[in-house]
Design an enzyme around this catalytic site. Structure first.
Site, PDB file in Angstrom:
ATOM      1  N   ASP A   1      50.524   0.128 -11.705  1.00 37.80           N
ATOM      2  CA  ASP A   1      49.295  -0.606 -11.984  1.00 37.80           C
ATOM      3  C   ASP A   1      48.812  -1.329 -10.724  1.00 37.80           C
ATOM      4  O   ASP A   1      47.615  -1.300 -10.384  1.00 37.80           O
ATOM      5  CB  ASP A   1      49.551  -1.601 -13.114  1.00 37.80           C
ATOM      6  CG  ASP A   1      48.345  -2.479 -13.399  1.00 37.80           C
ATOM      7  OD1 ASP A   1      47.295  -1.950 -13.778  1.00 37.80           O
ATOM      8  OD2 ASP A   1      48.459  -3.711 -13.243  1.00 37.80           O
TER       9      ASP A   1
ATOM     10  N   GLU B   1      50.048   5.502 -14.931  1.00 40.21           N
ATOM     11  CA  GLU B   1      50.374   4.387 -14.038  1.00 40.21           C
ATOM     12  C   GLU B   1      51.833   4.471 -13.596  1.00 40.21           C
ATOM     13  O   GLU B   1      52.148   4.217 -12.423  1.00 40.21           O
ATOM     14  CB  GLU B   1      50.120   3.057 -14.745  1.00 40.21           C
ATOM     15  CG  GLU B   1      48.656   2.722 -14.919  1.00 40.21           C
ATOM     16  CD  GLU B   1      48.431   1.367 -15.559  1.00 40.21           C
ATOM     17  OE1 GLU B   1      47.411   0.728 -15.261  1.00 40.21           O
ATOM     18  OE2 GLU B   1      49.285   0.950 -16.378  1.00 40.21           O
TER      19      GLU B   1
END
Length: 282
Positions: free
Chosen positions: A66, A134
């Site tokens: 992320d 992610e």
């Protein structure tokens, strides 16, 4: 390129060569530590343990990915939109890295067919593909470094799955847009949770209303409160835009409230004026 050719030849003699080629087709390069990429596809609902007994899932890799994704996308957006202000750049980056967009990218890459998760886990609830995407970026960062992540996003994602010009013009944050509209027109806005329940796959669902001037203006359902708010706001925006009678009703409620408050305000002002005159007389 030479390195990839050498790796391709070496992999022909490995039993797990199909996994390597699967990631190669997806990423554009061969993994050094394939276990990282395999872990990126492990949802926490699957109870898998390492050799030392530690539970393995993709949550830590997702956390790392992320942050890396934010940095890479920020760099791309900054270079692409030269001269644009910080607010525009932030908004464009947010639309690219938002959960819905990442979830769609994950599906386009075929992660929905590779992720390992419990059958009781609803994919539309926790955005399995977006989270796995992610985590994949996180695995890539550990395995190959920042430049590999940058290459992957720029050459395998941007352009192929994301049109930067189109994304920059899209309005996807319906909740913020509705708040701005209400502030501009001096209207009050609030959200109320109507119901929280579970669907057939035992995933939590949320149902909410958005109230403008205490009048129900939109209804939304989602697999998170945030999603239900966005859906309710989207419905409300469509309603005030396409139904002029409804918009007029909201303004009428606002005006009646203002009118009701004015006598009280005038009374306070008159009282203050009388007190001032008495003081001067004394």
């Amino acid at each position: 390129m030479y390195c990839n050719i050498v790796n391709r030849i070496r992999l022909l003699f490995r039993k797990d060569r199909e996994s390597y080629f699967c990631f190669y087709r997806m990423l554009g390069f061969f993994p050094k530590n394939i276990k990282l990429y395999e872990q990126a596809l492990l949802h926490k609902s699957i109870l898998v343990r390492s050799d030392n007994g530690r539970l393995l899932n993709n949550e830590r890799l997702e956390f790392l990915g992320d942050a890396i994704l934010d940095a890479v996308v920020a760099d791309i957006v900054y270079k692409k939109f030269d001269g644009k202000r910080e607010g525009f750049l932030t908004n464009t980056r947010s639309k690219i890295v938002q959960r819905d967009t990442l979830n769609q990218i994950g599906k386009e890459l075929g992660l929905d067919k590779l992720i390992k998760f419990s059958n009781q886990q609803s994919s539309h609830n926790s955005y399995l593909c977006g989270n796995a995407f992610e985590a994949l970026v996180g695995a890539m960062y550990i395995d190959r470094g920042y430049k590999a992540c940058q290459y992957f996003i720029e050459n395998k994602i941007i352009g192929k799955y994301i049109n930067l010009e189109k994304v920059s013009r899209e309005e996807v944050n319906f909740k913020s847009r509705l708040i701005e509209w209400c502030q501009k027109n001096k209207l009050t806005i609030s959200y109320e949770l109507v119901n929280d329940d579970y669907d057939k796959t035992n995933s939590p669902t949320f149902e909410c209303n958005v109230l403008i001037e205490d009048l129900i203006s939109g209804h939304g359902v989602g697999y998170s409160k945030k999603e239900s708010h966005q859906n309710a706001a989207q419905e409300a925006l469509k309603r005030v835009k396409n139904n002029s009678a409804f918009a007029k009703q909201l303004f009428a409620i606002r005006d009646s409230k203002i009118a009701a408050e004015e006598p009280a305000d005038n009374a306070v002002e008159e009282s203050a004026s009388v007190e001032s005159q008495d003081t001067e007389t004394a």
